[in-house]
Design a protein around this motif. Sequence first.
Motif, mmCIF file in Angstrom:
data_model
loop_
_atom_site.group_PDB
_atom_site.id
_atom_site.type_symbol
_atom_site.label_atom_id
_atom_site.label_comp_id
_atom_site.label_asym_id
_atom_site.label_seq_id
_atom_site.Cartn_x
_atom_site.Cartn_y
_atom_site.Cartn_z
ATOM 1 N N THR A 133 0.836 -1.208 0.000
ATOM 2 C CA THR A 133 0.000 0.000 0.000
ATOM 3 C C THR A 133 0.867 1.254 0.000
ATOM 4 O OG1 THR A 133 -1.898 -1.030 1.082
ATOM 5 C CG2 THR A 133 -1.620 1.336 1.409
ATOM 6 N N ALA A 134 1.939 1.239 0.787
ATOM 7 C CA ALA A 134 2.834 2.398 0.846
ATOM 8 C C ALA A 134 3.464 2.663 -0.509
ATOM 9 C CB ALA A 134 3.916 2.166 1.903
ATOM 10 N N ASP A 135 3.847 1.608 -1.203
ATOM 11 C CA ASP A 135 4.429 1.767 -2.533
ATOM 12 C C ASP A 135 3.381 2.294 -3.512
ATOM 13 O OD1 ASP A 135 6.700 0.923 -4.592
ATOM 14 O OD2 ASP A 135 4.809 0.168 -5.381
ATOM 15 N N ALA A 136 2.193 1.713 -3.483
ATOM 16 C CA ALA A 136 1.145 2.096 -4.431
ATOM 17 C C ALA A 136 0.688 3.534 -4.222
ATOM 18 C CB ALA A 136 -0.042 1.141 -4.310
ATOM 19 N N ALA A 205 -4.602 16.583 3.354
ATOM 20 C CA ALA A 205 -3.844 17.215 2.283
ATOM 21 C C ALA A 205 -2.589 17.914 2.808
ATOM 22 C CB ALA A 205 -4.720 18.207 1.537
ATOM 23 N N LYS A 206 -2.513 18.084 4.112
ATOM 24 C CA LYS A 206 -1.341 18.719 4.714
ATOM 25 C C LYS A 206 -0.370 17.638 5.192
ATOM 26 C CE LYS A 206 -3.717 18.928 9.195
ATOM 27 N NZ LYS A 206 -4.284 19.842 10.216
ATOM 28 N N THR A 248 -5.474 0.396 6.524
ATOM 29 C CA THR A 248 -4.389 1.295 6.129
ATOM 30 C C THR A 248 -4.556 1.737 4.681
ATOM 31 O OG1 THR A 248 -2.875 0.222 7.689
ATOM 32 C CG2 THR A 248 -1.883 1.531 5.926
ATOM 33 N N ALA A 249 -4.925 0.799 3.807
ATOM 34 C CA ALA A 249 -5.110 1.137 2.391
ATOM 35 C C ALA A 249 -6.229 2.161 2.207
ATOM 36 C CB ALA A 249 -5.402 -0.126 1.589
ATOM 37 N N ILE A 250 -7.319 1.998 2.938
ATOM 38 C CA ILE A 250 -8.439 2.941 2.828
ATOM 39 C C ILE A 250 -7.982 4.347 3.210
ATOM 40 C CG2 ILE A 250 -10.652 3.598 3.866
ATOM 41 C CD1 ILE A 250 -11.252 0.559 4.063
ATOM 42 N N LEU A 251 -7.282 4.468 4.324
ATOM 43 C CA LEU A 251 -6.850 5.780 4.790
ATOM 44 C C LEU A 251 -5.791 6.386 3.868
ATOM 45 C CD1 LEU A 251 -6.623 5.167 8.656
ATOM 46 C CD2 LEU A 251 -8.552 6.016 7.319
ATOM 47 N N MET A 256 -4.352 10.286 -0.622
ATOM 48 C CA MET A 256 -3.947 10.545 -2.008
ATOM 49 C C MET A 256 -5.069 11.238 -2.794
ATOM 50 S SD MET A 256 -0.894 9.575 -1.987
ATOM 51 C CE MET A 256 -0.884 9.969 -0.204
ATOM 52 N N ARG A 257 -6.323 10.859 -2.525
ATOM 53 C CA ARG A 257 -7.458 11.518 -3.194
ATOM 54 C C ARG A 257 -7.485 12.988 -2.863
ATOM 55 N NH1 ARG A 257 -12.167 13.640 -2.456
ATOM 56 N NH2 ARG A 257 -12.014 13.395 -0.198
#
Length: 261
Positions: A133-136, A205-206, A248-251, A256-257
């Motif tokens: 997830t961190a890589d993606a 976003a920050k 973790t992936a959801i957050l 990123m969104r």
Amino acid sequence: MLDIISSTQNPKIKNVLKLQEKSSERRKQHLIVFEGNRELDLALNAGFNIKTLFVCKDVWGDERIEGVSQRDIFYISKDVFDKIAYREGSDGLIIVAEPKYLTLETLALSPNPFLIILEAVEKPGNLGAILRTADASQADAVIVCDPRTDIYNPNAIRSSVGCVFTTQIVASTNEEVLAWLRSKGITSYAAALTATEFYHETDMAKPCAIVMGTEATGLTDHWLSGANKQIKIPMRGKIDSLNVSTSTAILAFEAMRQRGF
């Protein structure tokens, strides 16, 4: 004619098994073990020092191996390979390399960093999935606080599909990480069922970090009280069924969104 190691009693093979099985041996010898050509390429590109490469030509074939000195390559029989390979569908390469251990001070952060922090992660499979997830999501780093599993556990490397080599990883203590976040002005969001604010209502976003706890007990009071804010994922089912890697992936992708990917 190639010299082929055909006995599992060979000292080099016995040492590979020790390195696979015991984190104490990995620390003592300052070595890690992993498999696969993709992982080898990623490790080489990340500047890892390859010490030894074991090749089973019955599986690998005659393909050329780039980036590793011929003197560091040893050929092994199919029986020996089957003994020391630890994943299905392996392509015939087993690699012994030196690990890299970063610190909080040596992390390279982007101008607007996003970090994933894991408290006391204990399952190598979860760690590996979170590294994917961190890589993606191109998180700046994964920081593991008070880890209960070796970040270079062979199963963590396997489940990360090599992302252990593409992501900055630091192991540290809860106290050091929280103090470091504050010194850098990075907002920390603790994922907790007790939170009153949903993750999608939070400003990611920050410069920020999401902090994830164990599946069994969640986060400790250190993070629940020390983080800037607690956030949660809406759960519409009858049980809290998401595991830590999925959460973790959801957050991460919400962050990123908000940042416009």
